[in-house]
Design an enzyme around this catalytic site. Structure first.
Site, short mmCIF file in Angstrom:
data_model
loop_
_atom_site.label_atom_id
_atom_site.label_comp_id
_atom_site.label_asym_id
_atom_site.label_seq_id
_atom_site.Cartn_x
_atom_site.Cartn_y
_atom_site.Cartn_z
N THR A 436 -3.85 -2.17 -1.47
CA THR A 436 -4.12 -0.65 -1.75
C THR A 436 -4.62 -0.75 0.27
O THR A 436 -4.86 -1.58 0.85
CB THR A 436 -6.24 -1.80 -2.04
OG1 THR A 436 -6.69 -0.49 -1.66
CG2 THR A 436 -6.87 -2.43 -1.43
N ASP A 437 -4.64 0.67 0.09
CA ASP A 437 -5.00 1.51 1.76
C ASP A 437 -6.09 0.61 1.82
O ASP A 437 -6.96 0.72 0.97
CB ASP A 437 -4.40 2.93 1.57
CG ASP A 437 -5.07 3.11 2.96
OD1 ASP A 437 -4.36 2.61 3.21
OD2 ASP A 437 -5.41 4.38 2.96
N LYS A 438 -7.14 0.95 2.91
CA LYS A 438 -7.76 1.01 3.71
C LYS A 438 -9.36 1.73 3.75
O LYS A 438 -10.20 2.60 2.99
CB LYS A 438 -8.56 -0.26 4.82
CG LYS A 438 -9.79 -0.43 5.21
CD LYS A 438 -10.38 -1.09 6.42
CE LYS A 438 -9.14 -0.07 7.71
NZ LYS A 438 -10.18 1.33 7.50
N THR A 439 -8.44 2.67 4.62
CA THR A 439 -9.35 4.12 4.66
C THR A 439 -9.70 4.78 3.51
O THR A 439 -8.94 5.17 3.49
CB THR A 439 -8.65 4.92 6.06
OG1 THR A 439 -8.94 3.88 7.05
CG2 THR A 439 -9.72 5.76 6.34
#
Length: 712
Positions: A436-439
């Site tokens: 998963t991406d963070k932002t």
């Protein structure tokens, strides 16, 4: 729809079964087998029937054998030249042909970008207004009306009639009634469920395709749906944006466009105002940013014309349907094999005299058994084998799954928060690891500036009066010019509106509120000479400006704090003094950055340098210097974790699904967010290999990556 020949053949088969001299159990089993065969026939026919909705012409493309629904991004088109419409100076065909052929001569004849904008009555600075918007939208109309599919159940009616005629009303309705129920369950329920499922997935696709893009209208930068873009719009494009229409480059910097979707090649094409001002829908911005004047949308774009020649496959199956088909096929094959084995064994036993009738006598005797008895016995044995095949066909499995999915989808559709997850629910059922991406995924992507340092001094909020004038002026330049965001103030003097990425909006709102930045006045003080846009590799952006008052040229850099700090040899103090960065002070500045990152803040630094033009042989060389910079300040932006993210991660981990977070942020910021979301345990020492930076991972061999990937 079932043809008359098919219905006639099935009716004859039903009549033969209901009138032959078979026992009632044999008739029922054979009727069940025929019902399943008939049901499969209707299902396959129903799948090939197109249930069309009211769709614009731009969404329905005719092919020789069927209608394939293709989603064309915008649903408006360039109007034809019409004196009453205000487009009398430009012709739609010429405009489309000019862009398609990249004809610079024809573009110059039209007066270039400025001439086309004037003909379209578009202000390149302020965009179109609401009155123009109503005039520019041209509806493409509707092509098809709703149709209704009627499934004929005449064969079942025939069976019902023959059964009542032969056995009376009390018992004769069994076979026909059974067929009615079976056909209703297997055909009507599954057809309705599949139809509703397709409609719901189509609605979900429309939601996922409804991308927002920045345009300038009435002098105000705003986000609109790509479906609402019209001819004459001035669109703002940044790195990663998909170009939503065909148009012309107005202005911008370092623009590279990936036209692989159009040409099949992966080379990036440079777009500028002189040699190549043409932009095409379906392409993607690989680098830089620009403003684009929209000239054609919908079916008039290059992407629309290309998509109109493609025929889609309307019978594409989901991964779950493919698996179900494989499973039912395997079960059917096993059942067929067992039935064949039983048939062979029973025939062998019968013809070797090892079977007895109801009276205990051997059924087959070479001398005494006549041919009619042999035929009846073989028919009975064959019927028993067919019974096994019928029982083994798992028609109820796909139906049960279809009904369950339809019910689940209906329940999930009621929860709008889950609507975007529906299209991936089947695929995610097999996932063991989620990257998963963070932002914007684990976090809300709602940035706010919470900390600000000038050199080694922490600056409180609303304390711009303690900052020296020359430092404040340089900060205004660094924030106001080195940005892709904008600030809009209406004439009524209401609260300013900020546009751009969440990071840019946070920086601008902070500078306006805490540093008294006035963007309109700032634009009048200097001229932008050169821009280097932000990219994920360098993690910084730069700009070269010339002040109007004294012709002084300044280079400003903004980006990841640790990378900008490495470019600096000096730093400003709040009182305006400049100090050299020695080893101790560099360590202190690095500790400040690490401390903010450990508090889950994104750290952005500003730096500048005064430069001079370099001349050789009457040629002026301007470069964005990256060495010997002076650090202006460091800000920390807070991006809070999304509500529910931690609980969702805990649920995944408890179910055996591992979570891996990927981010371009500072490693300390990444650790802090990971701990806050529950990916890393709070207060526990980092295990080796849990946190890996991109540079380190890229240096691994393929074998090392496979060994270490599970622990990351």
């Amino acid at each position: 729809m079932v043809s008359e020949i098919q219905a006639h053949d099935i009716g004859i088969m039903l009549y033969n079964i209901t009138t032959t001299t078979l026992t009632k159990p044999q008739k029922r089993w054979q009727l069940a087998y025929l019902t399943i065969h008939f049901s499969n026939t209707l299902v396959s026919i129903a799948k090939n029937v197109v249930v069309s909705k009211k769709l614009p012409v731009s969404e329905i493309i005719a092919s020789p054998n069927s209608y394939s629904v293709i989603k064309i991004i915008p649903q408006v088109a360039c109007p034809k030249a019409d004196p009453a419409s205000g487009f009398s100076r430009v012709d739609q065909v010429d405009l489309i042909d000019t862009v398609e052929t990249k004809d610079l001569k024809k573009l110059h004849k039209l007066g270039g970008v400025d001439g086309v904008a004037e003909a379209l009555e578009t202000d390149l600075d302020n965009g179109i207004n609401d009155r123009d918007l109503v005039r520019k939208i041209w509806s493409e109309g509707e092509a098809f009306s709703d149709t209704t599919i009627i499934i004929l159940l005449g064969c079942a009616a025939l069976s019902l009639g023959f059964g009542i005629k032969e056995h009376g009303v009390e018992e004769g309705w069994y076979e026909g009634g059974s067929i009615f129920v079976a056909v209703f369950l297997v055909i009507v329920v599954s057809t309705i469920s599949n139809y509703r499922q397709e409609i719901q997935f189509d609605n979900l696709s429309r939601i996922s395709d409804n991308i927002k893009i920045d345009v300038v209208r009435d002098g105000r930068r705003q986000k609109i749906s790509i479906f609402d873009i019209v001819v004459g719009d001035v669109a703002i494009l940044n790195i990663g944006d998909q170009i939503p229409a065909d148009g012309l480059f107005v202005d911008g910097y370092s623009l590279l466009v990936d036209e692989s979707s159009m040409t099949g090649e992966s080379d990036n094409i440079t777009v500028d105002a002189v040699t190549n001002p043409f932009l095409f829908s379906g392409s993607k911005v690989a680098d830089g940013h620009c403003r684009m004047l929209v000239l054609s949308v919908g079916m008039n774009t290059a992407w629309g014309r290309m998509m109109s020649s493609i025929t889609g496959d309307s019978n594409e199956q989901t991964p779950l349907q493919v698996r179900l088909n494989k499973l039912t096929s395997s079960i059917g094959k096993v059942g067929l094999a067992v039935a064949f084995l039983v048939l062979v064994v029973m025939l062998i036993r019968y013809f070797t005299g090892n079977t007895e009738d109801e009276n205990g006598k051997r059924e087959y005797n070479v001398k005494s058994t006549n041919i009619n008895e042999v035929f009846d016995s073989v028919t009975r044995i064959f019927s028993a084998a067919v019974t096994i095949v019928v029982v083994a066909i798992p028609e109820g499995l796909p139906l049960a799954v279809t009904v369950t999915l339809a019910y689940s989808m209906k329940r999930m559709m009621a929860d709008q928060a889950m609507v975007r997850k529906l299209s991936a629910c089947e695929t995610m059922g097999s996932a063991t690891v989620i990257c998963t991406d963070k932002t914007g995924t684990l976090t809300t992507n709602q940035m706010t500036v919470t900390k600000f340092w000038i050199g080694l001094e922490y600056i409180e909020r609303d304390s711009s009066n303690v900052i020296a004038t020359d430092v404040l002026e340089l900060l205004h330049e660094g924030v106001g010019f080195n940005t892709t965001g904008t600030v809009f103030k209406s004439d009524s003097g209401s609260v300013p509106e900020y546009s751009g990425s969440p990071t840019e909006k946070a920086m601008l709102s902070w500078a306006v509120a805490d540093l008294d930045l006035d963007m309109e006045k700032l634009k009048q003080t200097s001229t932008v000479l050169q821009v280097e846009t932000f990219n994920s590799k360098k993690k910084r952006s730069g700009i070269l400006i010339r002040r109007v008052a004294d012709n002084r040229m300044n280079v400003h850099w903004k980006g990841a704090a640790e990378m900008v700090l490495a470019m600096c040899s000096k730093y400003y103090q709040s009182n305006g003094c400049i100090k050299t960065i020695d080893s101790d002070e560099r360590t202190q500045l690095e500790n400040i950055i690490e401390g903010m990152a450990a508090s889950s803040l994104r750290c952005i630094a500003f730096a500048y340098k005064k430069v001079q033009e370099h001349r050789e042989d009457s040629t002026v060389y301007r470069t964005l210097s990256e060495e010997g910079l002076t650090l202006l300040g460091i800000v920390g932006l807070k991006d809070p974790c999304r509500p529910g993210a931690k609980k969702a991660i805990e649920t995944c981990l408890s179910a055996g699904v591992n979570i891996k977070m990927i981010t371009g942020d500072n490693v300390f910021t990444a650790k802090a967010i990971a701990a806050e979301c529950g990916i890393l345990e709070l207060g526990r020492q980092d295990c080796e290999g849990e946190v890996v930076e991109g540079v380190e991972f890229r240096n691994y061999t393929d074998e090392e990556r496979m060994q270490k990937v599970d622990s990351i």
